[in-house]
Write a protein that holds these residues in place. Structure first.
Motif, mmCIF file in Angstrom:
data_model
loop_
_atom_site.group_PDB
_atom_site.id
_atom_site.type_symbol
_atom_site.label_atom_id
_atom_site.label_comp_id
_atom_site.label_asym_id
_atom_site.label_seq_id
_atom_site.Cartn_x
_atom_site.Cartn_y
_atom_site.Cartn_z
ATOM 1 N N GLU A 14 -2.998 2.141 -14.127
ATOM 2 C CA GLU A 14 -3.708 2.772 -12.909
ATOM 3 C C GLU A 14 -4.133 4.223 -13.689
ATOM 4 O O GLU A 14 -3.451 4.705 -14.673
ATOM 5 N N SER A 15 -5.055 4.880 -12.937
ATOM 6 C CA SER A 15 -5.376 6.299 -13.519
ATOM 7 C C SER A 15 -4.345 7.090 -13.137
ATOM 8 O O SER A 15 -3.375 7.046 -12.201
ATOM 9 N N GLU B 276 -4.437 10.259 -11.966
ATOM 10 C CA GLU B 276 -4.705 10.663 -10.705
ATOM 11 C C GLU B 276 -4.346 9.725 -9.369
ATOM 12 O O GLU B 276 -3.550 10.100 -8.303
ATOM 13 N N ALA B 277 -4.359 8.315 -9.521
ATOM 14 C CA ALA B 277 -4.313 7.526 -8.569
ATOM 15 C C ALA B 277 -2.250 7.480 -8.459
ATOM 16 O O ALA B 277 -1.830 7.511 -7.413
ATOM 17 N N GLU C 78 -1.138 10.579 -6.834
ATOM 18 C CA GLU C 78 -1.498 10.534 -5.384
ATOM 19 C C GLU C 78 -0.515 9.732 -4.482
ATOM 20 O O GLU C 78 0.067 10.234 -3.688
ATOM 21 N N ILE C 79 -0.221 8.562 -5.349
ATOM 22 C CA ILE C 79 0.827 7.589 -4.745
ATOM 23 C C ILE C 79 2.214 8.064 -4.902
ATOM 24 O O ILE C 79 2.873 8.128 -3.846
ATOM 25 N N SER D 70 0.927 -1.013 -0.082
ATOM 26 C CA SER D 70 -0.051 -0.045 0.135
ATOM 27 C C SER D 70 1.055 1.232 0.036
ATOM 28 O O SER D 70 1.951 1.170 0.319
ATOM 29 N N PHE E 88 3.790 0.561 -11.444
ATOM 30 C CA PHE E 88 2.282 0.652 -11.660
ATOM 31 C C PHE E 88 1.885 -0.284 -13.164
ATOM 32 O O PHE E 88 2.680 -0.179 -13.732
#
Length: 202
Positions: free
Chosen positions: A62-63, A65-66, A69-70, A38, A59
């Motif tokens: 993934e979007s 945005e995601a 954010e990460i 996570s 990744f």
């Protein structure tokens, strides 16, 4: 000097290992994988990582945005994309170093690599239903016919037994290892040390 990435770090002891052995890159997997962590866990691990070792986030589809954010939360240095991300998608991350993974089984799989300009390519083995982390190699000799504009990161089934041959054939910018330095599914300090020592001596 060929750079080294140890991928799939999941435990605090893994961070202790890489801090002692000092590869250039440490990888945290956010894509579907048994090594997936996570963002919160990755942040805690990264906080204990030596500041000179770059953190890579892995990744797949993934979007934007995601990913952002990460990446911002964990303070990633490199974004590694293993999915079907478009050029436009990748170009939205110009404020990061980006590696685009290409799955390779045969020579025709290399046909679209030239569309990725100024992006480091990570060449991994193509295994049906698996996006990276398969532990399988591909025929490195097929790369000899290609004048790769980008220096590549070689991945896929690398281990202490084959790393010298792989580097001799491919002459990569960096090598990326995960399962090849594990025992019973967890990072093995002695395998990591042997792998890194062999690369450093080349």
């Amino acid at each position: 000097m060929i750079k080294i990435k140890i991928c799939g770090l999941t435990r605090y002891v893994d961070i202790e290992y890489v801090n002692k052995l000092r590869p250039e890159y440490a990888g945290f997997v956010f894509a579907e994988s048994r090594r997936r962590v996570s963002a919160g866990t990755a942040l805690k691990l990264h906080e204990n990582l030596d500041k000179e070792i770059k953190a890579v986030g892995v990744f797949a589809d993934e979007s934007i945005e995601a990913v952002r954010e990460i990446a911002d939360k964990v303070k990633l240095d490199v974004l590694q994309f293993h999915g079907n991300e478009s050029i436009e998608y990748i170009n939205s991350f110009k404020d990061f170093e980006v590696w685009k993974a290409i799955s390779v089984k045969r020579e025709e799989d290399l046909s679209n690599i030239y569309k990725y300009k100024n992006i480091r390519l990570l060449l991994d083995s193509k295994v049906e239903g698996v996006k990276g982390g398969s532990g399988k190699t591909f025929d490195w000799n097929i790369l000899k016919k290609h004048d790769l504009e980008q220096k590549i990161v070689l991945a896929g089934g690398l281990n202490c037994e084959n790393i010298k041959e792989a580097i001799k054939i491919v002459k990569p910018f960096a090598v990326d290892v995960s399962s090849g330095v594990e025992s019973s599914g967890f990072k093995d300090f002695h395998k990591m040390k042997e792998f890194i020592d062999k690369v450093r001596r080349l």
